[in-house]
Design an enzyme around this catalytic site. Sequence first.
Site, mmCIF file in Angstrom:
data_model
loop_
_atom_site.group_PDB
_atom_site.id
_atom_site.type_symbol
_atom_site.label_atom_id
_atom_site.label_comp_id
_atom_site.label_asym_id
_atom_site.label_seq_id
_atom_site.Cartn_x
_atom_site.Cartn_y
_atom_site.Cartn_z
ATOM 1 C CE1 TYR A 56 -3.598 -2.621 0.572
ATOM 2 C CE2 TYR A 56 -4.900 -1.075 1.685
ATOM 3 C CZ TYR A 56 -4.391 -1.510 1.010
ATOM 4 O OH TYR A 56 -6.209 -2.375 0.468
ATOM 5 C CE LYS A 104 1.313 -17.562 -1.691
ATOM 6 N NZ LYS A 104 0.889 -18.652 -2.148
ATOM 7 C CG ASP A 114 -2.120 -19.889 -0.327
ATOM 8 O OD1 ASP A 114 -1.675 -19.737 0.414
ATOM 9 O OD2 ASP A 114 -1.243 -21.171 -1.532
ATOM 10 C CG ASP A 127 -8.083 -4.897 1.848
ATOM 11 O OD1 ASP A 127 -9.037 -4.241 2.537
ATOM 12 O OD2 ASP A 127 -8.127 -4.275 0.513
ATOM 13 C CG ASP A 143 -13.916 -6.789 2.549
ATOM 14 O OD1 ASP A 143 -13.918 -6.561 3.740
ATOM 15 O OD2 ASP A 143 -14.629 -6.392 1.269
#
Length: 358
Positions: free
Chosen positions: A135, A190, A222, A246, A250
């Site tokens: 970001y 990751k 994942d 982020d 959600d």
Amino acid sequence: MNIAILPGDGIGPEIMAEAVRVLEVLDIPYESETALVGGAAYAAHGHPLPEATLKLAQRADAVLFGAVGDWKYDTLERSLRPEQAILGLRRSLQLFANFRPAICHPQLTHASSLKPELVAGLDILIVRELTGDIYFGQPRGRRVSPDGAFAGQPEAFDTMRYSRPEIERIAHVAFQAARKRSKRVTSVDKANVLETFQFWRDVVTEVHAEYPDVALDHLYVDNAAMQLVKAPKAFDVIVTGNMFGDILSDEAAMLTGSIGMLPSASLNAENRGLYEPSHGSAPDIAGKNIANPLATILSLAMMLRFSLNQPEAALRIEAAVTQVLESGLRTADIWSEGTQRVGTREMGSAVVAAVKAA
Ligand code: IPM
Ligand code: MG
């Protein structure tokens, strides 16, 4: 106590109006100032985060934020898009620690897209790092023309980066939060592909040495995304970077029945913070009196607890929300057979009444 109120775009003003009504009946002394932010600020002043709004937020003890964004600003160059307002506030107030609880209220078990038994009693805390990662990485390619074309540039890129202190401080926040809960942290990364997240894993593991009473495990993002829908109750505190946080927040939100229920807090090292619903500005339903104001009302409760040292007022709000759900009132996003559908305003009124009665 000085509260900056930034309603923003889309449903922002409607949900904020309800939260402010709740704040007003609490009988606690405060001063507040309201300012434009996001697309609304761009439309009025040509910038999504005008100097006056930023100054107001910097002066305040806490910021209550609605939501920003609207498709009509999609073609603006990136630095003028509404989203830059929230990113700018996070960066300039150094709000690095984002708390996104995903709690399934017992009354809403059936509103979840998962089977009720998978989500009943769900209580996860996502701790998202908020001021680093891809970001805020530099340098990056730039879309130069406002009509959306990249003017012949052959590529675009964003840089993923984390510094050691940035990872250390969010790891401390997560371990300390876990100490107040069931003492388990899952760090999501990751590390199998990205250097940045191998570094993340190593630094989180180092910090963990200071918290022998807290269990730590690591998951690739994942796999974490899969486990969240397979067995969400296996998680307690999840700590992760800005981008993965982020996305996963959600996903976790949806497990609880509706993203319209979830508050969030973004804190800096001094516990000054910005409080906002986890959902966006939903321009498609703006102005229709159908948005769920509960996430914003619950964000107000988080503000009272974390930044304004009013834990009792926070509890009063949370109890009022539970009571209103108990009574069967539902906005459209959480409505199910046998419950009573109400609008934004009516939901706010019901919470106000319950807070008053408490
Ligand atoms: C969020 C939002 C923001 C983010 C956008 C609006 C910049 O999606 O708070 O989750 O990506 O952080
Ligand atoms: Mg998001």
